[in-house]
Design an enzyme around this catalytic site. Structure first.
Site, PDB file in Angstrom:
ATOM      1  N   HIS A 159       0.823  -1.221   0.000  1.00 43.83           N
ATOM      2  CA  HIS A 159       0.000   0.000   0.000  1.00 43.83           C
ATOM      3  C   HIS A 159       0.856   1.271   0.000  1.00 43.83           C
ATOM      4  O   HIS A 159       0.322   2.360  -0.225  1.00 43.83           O
ATOM      5  CB  HIS A 159      -0.931   0.025   1.209  1.00 43.83           C
ATOM      6  CG  HIS A 159      -1.953  -1.063   1.211  1.00 43.83           C
ATOM      7  ND1 HIS A 159      -2.868  -1.221   0.200  1.00 43.83           N
ATOM      8  CD2 HIS A 159      -2.189  -2.081   2.085  1.00 43.83           C
ATOM      9  CE1 HIS A 159      -3.642  -2.275   0.458  1.00 43.83           C
ATOM     10  NE2 HIS A 159      -3.244  -2.817   1.598  1.00 43.83           N
ATOM     11  N   ASP A 284      -4.281 -13.183   2.888  1.00 43.01           N
ATOM     12  CA  ASP A 284      -5.549 -12.801   3.507  1.00 43.01           C
ATOM     13  C   ASP A 284      -6.747 -13.133   2.617  1.00 43.01           C
ATOM     14  O   ASP A 284      -7.879 -12.743   2.921  1.00 43.01           O
ATOM     15  CB  ASP A 284      -5.541 -11.320   3.926  1.00 43.01           C
ATOM     16  CG  ASP A 284      -4.867 -10.397   2.936  1.00 43.01           C
ATOM     17  OD1 ASP A 284      -4.555 -10.837   1.815  1.00 43.01           O
ATOM     18  OD2 ASP A 284      -4.660  -9.217   3.285  1.00 43.01           O
TER      19      ASP A 284
HETATM   20  C1  OKP Z   1      -3.049  -4.495   4.560  1.00 45.80           C
HETATM   21  B1  OKP Z   1      -2.673  -5.598   3.586  1.00 45.80           B
HETATM   22  C2  OKP Z   1     -11.172  -2.345   6.747  1.00 45.80           C
HETATM   23  C3  OKP Z   1     -10.075  -1.681   7.558  1.00 45.80           C
HETATM   24  C4  OKP Z   1      -8.802  -1.711   6.794  1.00 45.80           C
HETATM   25  C5  OKP Z   1      -6.407  -1.747   6.881  1.00 45.80           C
HETATM   26  C6  OKP Z   1      -6.209  -2.982   6.094  1.00 45.80           C
HETATM   27  C7  OKP Z   1      -4.815  -3.060   5.560  1.00 45.80           C
HETATM   28  C8  OKP Z   1      -4.518  -4.334   4.829  1.00 45.80           C
HETATM   29  N1  OKP Z   1     -12.437  -2.323   7.363  1.00 45.80           N
HETATM   30  N2  OKP Z   1      -7.656  -1.685   7.600  1.00 45.80           N
HETATM   31  O1  OKP Z   1      -3.067  -5.391   2.257  1.00 45.80           O
HETATM   32  O2  OKP Z   1      -3.032  -6.916   3.986  1.00 45.80           O
HETATM   33 ZN    ZN Z   2      -4.182  -7.433   2.457  1.00 40.28          ZN
END
Ligand code: OKP
Ligand code: ZN
Length: 344
Positions: A159, A284
């Site tokens: 990100h 994930d």
């Molecule tokens: C990081 B990676 C959603 C809240 C999001 C951040 C998620 C970051 C993911 N309700 N919080 O891409 O696994």
């Molecule tokens: Zn993710």
């Protein structure tokens, strides 16, 4: 295949994120890496330390003032007499100026961050730099002739943009690996991002480039984080036109839908014909993940590893997300084992 890991990841701990209206401990924890590490050891995958790659190498991908900001943000927060979590609470949205970088820490946080789920704690910089070194070390090993290497990065990176952080990411490990490969011996590199969340940072970094192809499978940003990038009509611009491919998928996607999209992604990579591959390996997508909504099961991960290996490219695999801590080790080793040609 070797794995590259630094214990410095553990310095990044204890941060809180704003999640659905509450300040909660981040889902992204040091425990994730401990579980992966023991699974690697159980599978007899050799784990080595990152090389002392100089900080200047970060500037191949990131803005110098951004790097300086990340390194000093926690100390500045304390110097301004604040307690609690180093999180932004305002952002330069439409109608506000984004050409001015405020000198106060609150404004600077809002200028560089794009969400309030990415805390900066005392050890964040050390951990993020170590993760970047893991990714670049894996790239160095592959450019020296290893068929593949796995960077056990934490915090994750996909990100993070050229001068933005968010989504638990500070430095873009996968982008740094791709750029490192190009700087050493490759002419063209493909990045395939299979994390559940769109790799907005990687896309932004290579958006106008024709020497890097970015291909991503992810939950539709219409409902899923990061919400503001990752749609199918984003294809790259300028020299990069046609070198970004987004395959957003509906929540609830299971193996059938996933496999079809992965086939489309792999076909696009074959057509681009890169010299090497970087995999943003988020797991994930697992059905049991607490913050994601795909339905992949454990047995699907060796199939993903086998399909990636079918590209027959020198490959750097970079750990991104994956928050089902109990299963994360087996899932990652499932991908790596199949990639390396071992039965699951
Ligand atoms: C990081 B990676 C959603 C809240 C999001 C951040 C998620 C970051 C993911 N309700 N919080 O891409 O696994
Ligand atoms: Zn993710």
């Amino acid at each position: 295949m070797k794995a590259i890991h630094s214990p410095l990841h553990a310095r990044h701990e204890g941060g809180m994120e704003l999640f659905r209206g509450q300040l909660v401990p981040t889902f992204e924890t040091p425990e994730r890496i401990a579980v992966i590490l023991s699974a690697l050891e159980a599978a007899h995958i050799e784990v080595t330390a990152p090389r002392d790659i100089p900080e200047s190498r970060l500037l191949r991908v990131h803005d110098a003032e951004f790097v300086t900001f990340l390194r000093g943000a926690h100390a500045r927060w304390q110097a301004e007499g604040r307690q609690g979590n180093v999180l932004p609470s305002g952002f330069p949205a439409r109608g506000l100026r984004r050409d001015r970088k405020p000198s106060g820490i609150s404004g600077a946080l809002g200028y560089y961050a794009f969400d309030a789920s990415t805390p900066i704690v005392a050890g964040t910089w050390e951990a993020a730099f170590a993760a970047a070194r893991c990714a670049m070390t894996a790239a160095a090993m592959v450019s020296e002739g290893e068929a593949a290497a796995y960077a056990l990065c934490r915090p994750p990176g996909h990100h993070a943009g050229r001068s933005t952080y968010g989504g638990y990411c500070y430095l873009n490990n996968a982008a740094l690996a791709a750029q490192y490969l190009l700087d050493e011996r490759c002419r063209r590199v493909s990045v395939i991002d299979i994390d559940y969340h769109h790799g907005n940072g990687t896309q932004e970094i290579f958006w106008e480039r024709d020497d890097v192809q970015f291909v991503s499978l992810h939950g539709t940003p219409d409902t899923e984080y990061p919400w503001f990038l990752g749609y199918a009509d984003e294809r790259g611009e300028g020299r990069g036109a046609g070198h970004t491919l987004n395959l957003p998928l509906p929540t609830g996607t299971g193996w059938d839908g996933y496999q079809a999209a992965l086939g489309t992604a792999l076909d696009a990579i074959r057509r681009y014909a890169p010299d090497a591959l970087v995999v943003s390996l988020g797991v994930d997508t697992f059905a049991g993940d607490p913050i994601s909504a795909f339905k992949l099961q454990r047995e699907h991960y060796p199939r993903i590893g086998g399909l990636l290996a079918g590209l027959a490219l020198p490959t750097v695999l970079v750990q991104e997300g994956g928050y089902a801590v109990a299963e994360i080790g087996d899932i990652v080793v499932g991908v790596l084992g199949a990639f390396a040609g071992r039965p699951a």
